[in-house]
Design a protein around this motif. Sequence first.
Motif: not given
Length: 196
Positions: A84-94, A96-98, A163-169
């Motif tokens: 909850s309101l913590s993963l926005h500290h991860i700066r790169a989408l890669d 986050k995917r990991s 963006p939400l679409e990127d998070e869902l993907k």
Amino acid sequence: MLEAASRELVRNGPELVLDLGAGTGALAEAVLLADGGVTVELIDVDPEMLAQARARLAGFTERARFSGISFLGPLPSCDGASASLSLHHIRALDAKRSLYRRIYEALKPGGTFVNADAAVPSEPSAREEVLRQWVEHMVSCGIGKSEGYEHLERWGEEDTYFPLEDELKAVEAAGFVADCVWRLGPIAVVVGRKPA
């Protein structure tokens, strides 16, 4: 947001839920109140945040555990995982995917992952509108409009809102069945369900 997130986490009667970047324990408290049998392990590297969470959850001593570790490290096996309101500290989408893949691997079959966080559009006019709504919310809480925009600017130095679409993907790419179950302005509750 907390109600929607906790409802999804307790839907299948989990025994153990991880709260990643637990902060002051607001989401953990909502989960503990929603299900009298669940144990929540709060994971946070900030000792001050964990101290606040311990105070908040003092009435749940048997069902709240506290770990002063990073959620970027190994995760224990669990039935649910949340942030909850913590993963926005991860700066790169890669990156986050990991993390999403490691969460998927830690979850037992049928487990649930919930991420309640900001998801801001990339298209400039839509992004401006969502940020305006965010500032309006801050104003309704007693923060001045210019101060609200200053907050967003400062937060932007260390926070990244995809963006939400990127998070869902990204959640789907980890193997989950992904869905957005709640949204208000910039905040969304994204759920990933691991097949049973």
